[in-house]
Design a protein around this motif. Structure first.
Motif, PDB file in Angstrom:
ATOM      1  N   LEU A  24       3.998  16.627 -20.592  1.00  0.00           N
ATOM      2  CA  LEU A  24       4.711  17.193 -19.699  1.00  0.00           C
ATOM      3  C   LEU A  24       3.793  17.916 -18.234  1.00  0.00           C
ATOM      4  N   ASN A  25       2.772  18.427 -18.693  1.00  0.00           N
ATOM      5  CA  ASN A  25       1.709  18.906 -17.627  1.00  0.00           C
ATOM      6  C   ASN A  25       0.968  17.857 -17.046  1.00  0.00           C
ATOM      7  N   LEU A  26       0.982  16.576 -17.741  1.00  0.00           N
ATOM      8  CA  LEU A  26       0.323  15.348 -17.150  1.00  0.00           C
ATOM      9  C   LEU A  26       1.464  14.754 -16.171  1.00  0.00           C
ATOM     10  N   LEU A  27       2.815  14.889 -16.597  1.00  0.00           N
ATOM     11  CA  LEU A  27       3.892  14.210 -15.423  1.00  0.00           C
ATOM     12  C   LEU A  27       3.790  15.161 -14.291  1.00  0.00           C
ATOM     13  N   SER A  28       3.707  16.456 -14.489  1.00  0.00           N
ATOM     14  CA  SER A  28       3.749  17.313 -13.199  1.00  0.00           C
ATOM     15  C   SER A  28       2.772  17.078 -12.373  1.00  0.00           C
ATOM     16  N   GLU A  29       1.634  16.761 -12.827  1.00  0.00           N
ATOM     17  CA  GLU A  29       0.484  16.495 -11.783  1.00  0.00           C
ATOM     18  C   GLU A  29       0.836  15.031 -11.213  1.00  0.00           C
ATOM     19  N   LEU A  30       1.586  13.989 -11.570  1.00  0.00           N
ATOM     20  CA  LEU A  30       1.822  12.830 -11.048  1.00  0.00           C
ATOM     21  C   LEU A  30       2.929  13.017  -9.809  1.00  0.00           C
ATOM     22  N   GLY A  31       3.745  14.210  -9.872  1.00  0.00           N
ATOM     23  CA  GLY A  31       4.768  14.327  -8.915  1.00  0.00           C
ATOM     24  C   GLY A  31       4.181  14.852  -7.514  1.00  0.00           C
TER      25      GLY A  31
END
Length: 303
Positions: A179-186
């Protein structure tokens, strides 16, 4: 296409399968840059919508645009700027992570060896797989495989990122890392997170929609949706044999077991009885009240 111009528009999209199942029923959504959650139970139509956005199937009707790109009629243009992590994807278990990512980079059009190596190295570090780059994928954990899937999806710096049920089956630690990785993508792209796990949307997404049986039931900002039902969620702990009576007399939106007893949440604008206590709502209450049809605000939740 500049990041500031990023916007995905879905207008009146419908899809019926040959077996008669209506998977999407006049779906309309406006999705800006950032993390957007699509929340719904299994079979709600989430994966059908994701596959349609990923140009893997066509709708029966409706329009979809990504900036100036017509998603339905300009599939090649969409695929140049698309990252897609499906619910299930295959990997070569005997291949090493670095080698397979390099292979996918070639397929993506990165033919210059030096620049490709630079991209592969950066993605393995970004997904926290650099130390495992020489390890065979067959030995990866579920979370590591998901992160490798993200690395593949990130090839080419996609402006549209679609992730379908990404945290299902992950242990708590892997889920947090993912989830931390996905938040960076946004921060740079339109990222659509399709899931049935309410916590994923609550922790990540600035906007969300709830879908069921192919229909959009609610579109809102999570915090505003929670605020909308403030003062309307009531809790009571009962014995299992009391549940039918409570369901008969009240609008029960959810139940769960706690220490051998049943905790019920009831939606009511007034106190449903002395045995109930009012509790602060959360996004799970929004989800269940919307699915139960007792939260009458079916579209945009406004302050």
């Amino acid at each position: 296409m500049l990041a500031s111009e990023l916007h995905l528009s879905i207008r009146n999209v419908s899809k019926t399968y040959p077996n008669g199942v209506l998977a999407l029923d006049h779906v309309s959504l406006e999705i800006p840059k950032g993390m957007y959650g699509l929340l719904g139970p299994n079979g709600a139509g989430k994966s059908t919508l994701m596959r349609t956005l990923a140009t893997l199937q066509e709708p029966d009707s409706g329009e979809i645009t990504l900036g100036e790109i017509n998603v339905i009629h300009q599939k090649a243009e969409v695929r140049k700027t698309l990252g897609y992590l499906p619910q299930e994807f295959g990997l070569y278990p005997k291949a090493k992570a670095e080698e397979l990512l390099d292979y996918f980079a070639v397929l993506k059009g990165l033919t210059n060896r030096a620049s490709r190596k630079e991209v592969v190295t950066a993605l393995l570090k970004q997904t926290n797989l650099w130390e495992k780059r020489k390890q065979k994928l067959g030995g990866f954990s579920g979370g590591m495989k998901q992160r490798f899937g993200v690395a593949v999806a990130l090839l080419g710096n996609p402006r549209l990122m679609i992730v379908d049920e990404p945290t299902a089956g992950l242990d708590p630690a892997e889920r947090v890392r993912f989830l931390n990785l996905l938040s960076e993508l946004g921060e740079k792209s339109v990222v659509i997170l399709s899931t049935h796990i309410v916590e994923d949307v609550s922790e990540l997404c600035t906007r969300m929609a709830i879908i069921n049986k192919g229909k959009i039931l609610l579109e809102a900002e999570p915090l505003k949706a929670v605020a909308k039902i403030q003062g309307r969620i009531w809790r009571r702990v009962i014995d299992k044999d009391q549940l039918l009576a409570v369901e008969r007399d009240h609008k029960v939106i959810s139940t769960r077991l706690l220490g051998g007893r049943t905790v019920v949440h009831v939606y009511s604008e007034t106190n449903p009885g002395p045995a109930f206590e009012q509790v602060p709502p959360d996004l799970e209450d929004v989800y269940f009240s919307t699915m139960a049809g007792v939260n009458q605000q079916k579209r945009e939740v406004r302050p």
